[in-house]
Design a protein around this motif. Structure first.
Motif, PDB file in Angstrom:
ATOM      1  N   ARG A   1       0.830  -1.209   0.000  1.00 49.17           N
ATOM      2  CA  ARG A   1       0.000   0.000   0.000  1.00 49.17           C
ATOM      3  C   ARG A   1       0.863   1.256   0.000  1.00 49.17           C
ATOM      4  O   ARG A   1       0.497   2.281  -0.602  1.00 49.17           O
ATOM      5  CB  ARG A   1      -0.936  -0.005   1.207  1.00 49.17           C
ATOM      6  N   ALA A   2       2.015   1.190   0.666  1.00 51.43           N
ATOM      7  CA  ALA A   2       2.922   2.337   0.681  1.00 51.43           C
ATOM      8  C   ALA A   2       3.440   2.625  -0.726  1.00 51.43           C
ATOM      9  O   ALA A   2       3.644   3.785  -1.094  1.00 51.43           O
ATOM     10  CB  ALA A   2       4.089   2.083   1.631  1.00 51.43           C
ATOM     11  N   TYR A   3       3.642   1.585  -1.512  1.00 58.40           N
ATOM     12  CA  TYR A   3       4.081   1.757  -2.896  1.00 58.40           C
ATOM     13  C   TYR A   3       3.042   2.559  -3.674  1.00 58.40           C
ATOM     14  O   TYR A   3       3.380   3.512  -4.402  1.00 58.40           O
ATOM     15  CB  TYR A   3       4.286   0.385  -3.525  1.00 58.40           C
ATOM     16  N   LEU A   4       1.774   2.182  -3.542  1.00 59.87           N
ATOM     17  CA  LEU A   4       0.711   2.900  -4.233  1.00 59.87           C
ATOM     18  C   LEU A   4       0.629   4.346  -3.766  1.00 59.87           C
ATOM     19  O   LEU A   4       0.475   5.271  -4.573  1.00 59.87           O
ATOM     20  CB  LEU A   4      -0.628   2.208  -3.994  1.00 59.87           C
ATOM     21  N   ALA A   5       0.720   4.541  -2.463  1.00 64.84           N
ATOM     22  CA  ALA A   5       0.617   5.890  -1.909  1.00 64.84           C
ATOM     23  C   ALA A   5       1.750   6.778  -2.406  1.00 64.84           C
ATOM     24  O   ALA A   5       1.547   7.950  -2.729  1.00 64.84           O
ATOM     25  CB  ALA A   5       0.615   5.829  -0.379  1.00 64.84           C
ATOM     26  N   PHE A   6       2.942   6.218  -2.474  1.00 68.36           N
ATOM     27  CA  PHE A   6       4.088   6.988  -2.946  1.00 68.36           C
ATOM     28  C   PHE A   6       3.892   7.407  -4.400  1.00 68.36           C
ATOM     29  O   PHE A   6       4.152   8.561  -4.773  1.00 68.36           O
ATOM     30  CB  PHE A   6       5.364   6.166  -2.806  1.00 68.36           C
ATOM     31  N   ALA A   7       3.458   6.488  -5.239  1.00 72.70           N
ATOM     32  CA  ALA A   7       3.281   6.793  -6.666  1.00 72.70           C
ATOM     33  C   ALA A   7       2.273   7.906  -6.871  1.00 72.70           C
ATOM     34  O   ALA A   7       2.427   8.747  -7.766  1.00 72.70           O
ATOM     35  CB  ALA A   7       2.854   5.542  -7.416  1.00 72.70           C
ATOM     36  N   ARG A   8       1.237   7.930  -6.047  1.00 76.26           N
ATOM     37  CA  ARG A   8       0.212   8.965  -6.176  1.00 76.26           C
ATOM     38  C   ARG A   8       0.704  10.316  -5.666  1.00 76.26           C
ATOM     39  O   ARG A   8       0.442  11.354  -6.263  1.00 76.26           O
ATOM     40  CB  ARG A   8      -1.028   8.556  -5.383  1.00 76.26           C
ATOM     41  N   ARG A   9       1.409  10.305  -4.562  1.00 74.61           N
ATOM     42  CA  ARG A   9       1.787  11.556  -3.914  1.00 74.61           C
ATOM     43  C   ARG A   9       3.031  12.183  -4.537  1.00 74.61           C
ATOM     44  O   ARG A   9       3.183  13.397  -4.531  1.00 74.61           O
ATOM     45  CB  ARG A   9       2.029  11.310  -2.421  1.00 74.61           C
TER      46      ARG A   9
ATOM     47  N   GLY B   1       3.013  -3.089 -11.369  1.00 70.60           N
ATOM     48  CA  GLY B   1       2.024  -3.273 -12.429  1.00 70.60           C
ATOM     49  C   GLY B   1       0.698  -2.613 -12.102  1.00 70.60           C
ATOM     50  O   GLY B   1       0.078  -1.979 -12.968  1.00 70.60           O
ATOM     51  N   VAL B   2       0.250  -2.745 -10.875  1.00 73.10           N
ATOM     52  CA  VAL B   2      -1.004  -2.113 -10.465  1.00 73.10           C
ATOM     53  C   VAL B   2      -0.887  -0.593 -10.568  1.00 73.10           C
ATOM     54  O   VAL B   2      -1.802   0.093 -11.048  1.00 73.10           O
ATOM     55  CB  VAL B   2      -1.390  -2.534  -9.035  1.00 73.10           C
ATOM     56  N   VAL B   3       0.247  -0.066 -10.135  1.00 69.88           N
ATOM     57  CA  VAL B   3       0.462   1.380 -10.236  1.00 69.88           C
ATOM     58  C   VAL B   3       0.421   1.825 -11.690  1.00 69.88           C
ATOM     59  O   VAL B   3      -0.269   2.781 -12.052  1.00 69.88           O
ATOM     60  CB  VAL B   3       1.809   1.777  -9.590  1.00 69.88           C
ATOM     61  N   GLU B   4       1.184   1.139 -12.534  1.00 65.34           N
ATOM     62  CA  GLU B   4       1.295   1.561 -13.927  1.00 65.34           C
ATOM     63  C   GLU B   4      -0.033   1.459 -14.669  1.00 65.34           C
ATOM     64  O   GLU B   4      -0.385   2.341 -15.465  1.00 65.34           O
ATOM     65  CB  GLU B   4       2.351   0.707 -14.641  1.00 65.34           C
ATOM     66  N   LEU B   5      -0.770   0.411 -14.423  1.00 63.13           N
ATOM     67  CA  LEU B   5      -1.986   0.177 -15.195  1.00 63.13           C
ATOM     68  C   LEU B   5      -3.207   0.887 -14.632  1.00 63.13           C
ATOM     69  O   LEU B   5      -4.061   1.357 -15.399  1.00 63.13           O
ATOM     70  CB  LEU B   5      -2.262  -1.325 -15.281  1.00 63.13           C
ATOM     71  N   PHE B   6      -3.306   0.973 -13.306  1.00 65.22           N
ATOM     72  CA  PHE B   6      -4.569   1.407 -12.732  1.00 65.22           C
ATOM     73  C   PHE B   6      -4.494   2.573 -11.748  1.00 65.22           C
ATOM     74  O   PHE B   6      -5.520   3.162 -11.443  1.00 65.22           O
ATOM     75  CB  PHE B   6      -5.232   0.220 -12.016  1.00 65.22           C
TER      76      PHE B   6
ATOM     77  N   PRO C   1     -12.591  -1.700 -12.693  1.00 63.45           N
ATOM     78  CA  PRO C   1     -13.794  -1.528 -11.864  1.00 63.45           C
ATOM     79  C   PRO C   1     -13.497  -1.660 -10.380  1.00 63.45           C
ATOM     80  O   PRO C   1     -14.387  -1.475  -9.558  1.00 63.45           O
ATOM     81  CB  PRO C   1     -14.699  -2.662 -12.350  1.00 63.45           C
ATOM     82  N   PHE C   2     -12.247  -1.966 -10.028  1.00 63.30           N
ATOM     83  CA  PHE C   2     -11.871  -2.152  -8.637  1.00 63.30           C
ATOM     84  C   PHE C   2     -10.810  -1.124  -8.243  1.00 63.30           C
ATOM     85  O   PHE C   2      -9.954  -0.776  -9.045  1.00 63.30           O
ATOM     86  CB  PHE C   2     -11.333  -3.565  -8.393  1.00 63.30           C
ATOM     87  N   PRO C   3     -10.830  -0.651  -7.004  1.00 72.14           N
ATOM     88  CA  PRO C   3      -9.784   0.273  -6.555  1.00 72.14           C
ATOM     89  C   PRO C   3      -8.411  -0.396  -6.633  1.00 72.14           C
ATOM     90  O   PRO C   3      -8.291  -1.608  -6.389  1.00 72.14           O
ATOM     91  CB  PRO C   3     -10.177   0.582  -5.099  1.00 72.14           C
ATOM     92  N   PRO C   4      -7.364   0.351  -6.965  1.00 73.37           N
ATOM     93  CA  PRO C   4      -6.027  -0.245  -7.029  1.00 73.37           C
ATOM     94  C   PRO C   4      -5.625  -0.932  -5.738  1.00 73.37           C
ATOM     95  O   PRO C   4      -4.966  -1.981  -5.768  1.00 73.37           O
ATOM     96  CB  PRO C   4      -5.133   0.962  -7.328  1.00 73.37           C
ATOM     97  N   GLU C   5      -6.018  -0.357  -4.595  1.00 76.63           N
ATOM     98  CA  GLU C   5      -5.662  -0.971  -3.314  1.00 76.63           C
ATOM     99  C   GLU C   5      -6.262  -2.368  -3.189  1.00 76.63           C
ATOM    100  O   GLU C   5      -5.616  -3.294  -2.684  1.00 76.63           O
ATOM    101  CB  GLU C   5      -6.141  -0.094  -2.149  1.00 76.63           C
TER     102      GLU C   5
END
Length: 205
Positions: free
Chosen positions: A93-101, A165-170, A180-184
């Motif tokens: 989840r920290a990976y996703l948060a970093f990519a967004r912020r 992959g989740v970050v890059e695609l979604f 249709p689903f949240p990346p998290e």
């Protein structure tokens, strides 16, 4: 913007900040050193006091990004304790948060083509980030007999790839890849399926 030339208070950081903005707007290869200088409000010649070329500037942006990223990963890992699984999922989840912020840093780190071996400082801080996930993976597999235990470097690398992959695609608004689903949720369920397949966590009741 008025030129401040060599009297800029913190020229190096101003150039990095300018590069991050340009990376977000144009990508890592879509700007020149002269554009970075203009964005920072200094003369093009002033850039060469700190950077020999655009790649060196991007490498410093990446290094700073890995510093932030490593701190976030370590914080996520520690706050997920005492559950090894919770700590492991928290790093994803920290990976996703970093990519967004920090999109400019993220691109400099993972999409610029800059090798993490370009400088010793960059290599060192990048390894610190990788080590957090490997430590989480090692803790997660402690209950498995050594002869049956998959190498933590292997499945931590798989989870890293899944997160990326989740970050890059979604998670970054790539055209035509809306989920249709949240990346998290995608990442959490993907991690769960993968870890259960390896026998690292028990199956659902």
């Amino acid at each position: 913007m008025a030129k401040r030339g060599y009297h800029h208070g913190n020229l190096k950081q101003a150039l990095v900040d300018a590069a991050l903005k340009l990376i977000e707007d144009k990508g890592p290869t879509g700007f020149t050193l002269s554009e970075a200088a203009k964005e920072a409000g200094v003369t093009p010649a002033a850039v060469y006091r700190h950077f020999e070329g655009r790649e060196d500037l991007i490498a410093e942006a990446a290094r700073q990004g890995y510093e932030i990223f490593s701190d976030l990963m370590e914080y996520a890992y520690e706050t997920g304790q005492p559950s090894a699984l919770a700590s492991f999922e928290a790093t994803g989840r920290a990976y996703l948060a970093f990519a967004r912020r920090y999109p400019g840093h993220y691109v400099a780190m993972f999409e610029s083509g800059i090798s993490i071996q370009r400088t010793p400082d960059l290599a060192q801080v990048a390894q610190r980030a990788f080590a957090v996930l490997e430590r989480a993976a090692a803790n997660l597999s402690e209950h498995i007999p050594p002869e049956k235990r998959p190498p933590p470097q292997m499945f931590s690398a798989h989870i890293w790839a899944l997160s990326h992959g989740v970050v890059e695609l979604f998670a970054r608004g790539s055209p035509g890849t809306k989920s249709p689903f949240p990346p998290e949720d995608l990442l959490e369920t993907g991690i769960g399926i993968y870890l259960r397949g390896l026998g690292l966590v028990p199956p659902d009741d």
